[in-house]
Write a protein that holds these residues in place. Structure first.
Motif, mmCIF file in Angstrom:
data_model
loop_
_atom_site.group_PDB
_atom_site.id
_atom_site.type_symbol
_atom_site.label_atom_id
_atom_site.label_comp_id
_atom_site.label_asym_id
_atom_site.label_seq_id
_atom_site.Cartn_x
_atom_site.Cartn_y
_atom_site.Cartn_z
ATOM 1 N N GLY A 1 43.585 29.533 43.732
ATOM 2 C CA GLY A 1 42.824 28.874 42.673
ATOM 3 C C GLY A 1 43.635 27.841 41.908
ATOM 4 O O GLY A 1 43.199 26.693 41.727
ATOM 5 N N ASP B 1 37.332 31.093 36.172
ATOM 6 C CA ASP B 1 37.321 32.316 36.973
ATOM 7 C C ASP B 1 38.561 33.161 36.661
ATOM 8 O O ASP B 1 38.463 34.373 36.462
ATOM 9 C CB ASP B 1 37.289 31.924 38.460
ATOM 10 N N ASN B 2 39.716 32.514 36.579
ATOM 11 C CA ASN B 2 40.949 33.244 36.239
ATOM 12 C C ASN B 2 40.852 33.853 34.849
ATOM 13 O O ASN B 2 41.222 35.009 34.647
ATOM 14 C CB ASN B 2 42.156 32.298 36.268
ATOM 15 N N LYS C 1 38.707 36.813 35.072
ATOM 16 C CA LYS C 1 39.311 37.904 35.850
ATOM 17 C C LYS C 1 40.468 38.553 35.107
ATOM 18 O O LYS C 1 40.573 39.763 35.048
ATOM 19 C CB LYS C 1 39.838 37.346 37.187
ATOM 20 N N ASN D 1 37.822 27.260 38.829
ATOM 21 C CA ASN D 1 38.910 28.181 39.172
ATOM 22 C C ASN D 1 39.617 28.681 37.916
ATOM 23 O O ASN D 1 40.006 29.839 37.829
ATOM 24 C CB ASN D 1 39.928 27.491 40.078
HETATM 25 MG MG LIG Z 1 42.097 32.362 40.596
#
Ligand SMILES: [Mg+2]
Ligand SMILES: Nc1ncnc2c1ncn2[C@@H]1O[C@H](COP(=O)(O)OP(=O)(O)OP(=O)(O)O)[C@@H](O)[C@H]1O
Length: 307
Positions: free
Chosen positions: A265, A193-194, A197, A190
């Motif tokens: 997340g 992923d952040n 992103k 997570n």
């Molecule tokens: Mg996230």
């Protein structure tokens, strides 16, 4: 003597029975749904008192669990209603307005997309509930956090590449922890992923740092008594005043609305860290964000011959 003995026995038995009666009465109220009730404690410290104290502690725990459960279901009810309603309305609209096969196709595709997002949200909520209830404590094993970091790095490299980011993993030395592999991997994933992103937006994306493409660094660090899993990006970061808030369920910052996500997340990462007796910290990377999962280091097991 006989009369005295009988009278004494009678009084003692009556007192004990009276207390048991009171306990039964309270238990009945609790069974009717009033979980705030507690068993009476006489303060004598005898067996009955100890039993009442333990039962009260059990009730306390049950009440906390029920409270957690209620919160999760409230959240689900509140936050899944909107996407479900949207899904329904879109399908209705498609049925009413679509005329050609491609239009039906497009409508079905968007329905599937929306359903996938819903399933992801459900799974995240269930995982958080599992971590928070302490249920996963049963299946904790000795793990190498560095190996988990390498695995997550490998998994996310293609996605980072695709976004024009370099994902670098520094986790060569072993980092022993005790925990649940699935949950720790998910928590770290997570964070990565952040970073992918949100770390790719802002100035860093356009210019890069000193002409190089922006970088995400994933590390497993052995600090003696703690093992740190860190993910650093060079995106816009999170202002200090928001760092507490974003750990809550469903909280997303205004600047991130353009990216898909449900705001779960970091809640999961934080719940997993707490389950393992650790914590999730968000720090400044000047510029960017460093997310740190800090876990207790597992003490090496003594060989059984020495133990
Ligand atoms: Mg996230
Ligand atoms: N590396 C980061 N840089 C900048 N902002 C971040 C970063 N990580 C998280 N945030 C902010 O914190 C918010 C919460 O993050 P979280 O991971 O909990 O949810 P999400 O990424 O929005 O959705 P999900 O993870 O459920 O797909 C994000 O919406 C974003 O605003």
């Amino acid at each position: 003597m006989v009369v005295l003995g009988l009278a004494g026995g009678f009084f003692v038995t009556r007192r004990v029975l009276k207390r048991i009666d009171a306990m039964t009465q309270t238990a009945r109220t609790i069974m009717q749904g009033d979980l705030h009730e507690r068993l009476p404690i006489a303060g004598t410290g005898d067996e009955l008192d100890r039993l009442a104290v333990n039962l009260n502690a059990m009730l306390e725990r049950i009440e906390a669990l029920m409270h957690g459960l209620k919160e999760v279901s409230d959240n689900i009810a509140h936050d899944l209603k909107t996407p479900l309603t949207r899904l329904r309305n879109r399908s209705e609209e498609a049925l009413r307005a679509s005329e050609s096969l491609p239009q039906y196709r497009a409508a079905l595709e968007s329905t599937i997309e929306e359903s996938d997002a819903l399933i992801r949200t459900f799974n995240a909520l269930l995982l958080i509930a599992r971590a928070e209830s302490g249920q996963a404590r049963g299946d904790m094993i000795a793990l190498d956090a560095a190996e988990i970091a390498r695995g997550v790095g490998e998994l996310y490299e293609p996605l980072a590449d695709h976004k024009g980011l370099t994902l670098r993993v520094e986790a060569s030395a072993a980092a022993p922890v005790r925990g649940n592999r699935e949950l720790i991997s998910q928590a770290l994933a997570n964070l990565v992923d952040n970073a992918i992103k949100y770390g790719a937006s802002g100035d860093a994306q356009v210019k890069g740092i000193n002409g190089r493409p922006p970088e995400i660094v994933l590390k497993a660090i052995d600090r003696g008594d703690r093992i740190l899993l860190t993910v650093a990006d060079s995106g816009p970061g999170i202002p200090e005043s928001d760092r507490g808030r974003v750990l809550e369920r469903f909280v997303r910052l205004e600047q991130s609305r353009s990216e898909p996500g449900s705001g779960l997340g970091l809640s999961l990462a934080s719940a997993v860290a707490r389950l393992h007796g650790g914590e999730l910290r968000l720090e400044d990377n000047h510029p960017g964000l460093v997310s740190v999962i800090s876990l207790p280091r597992a003490t090496p097991q003594l060989p059984s011959a020495l133990a």
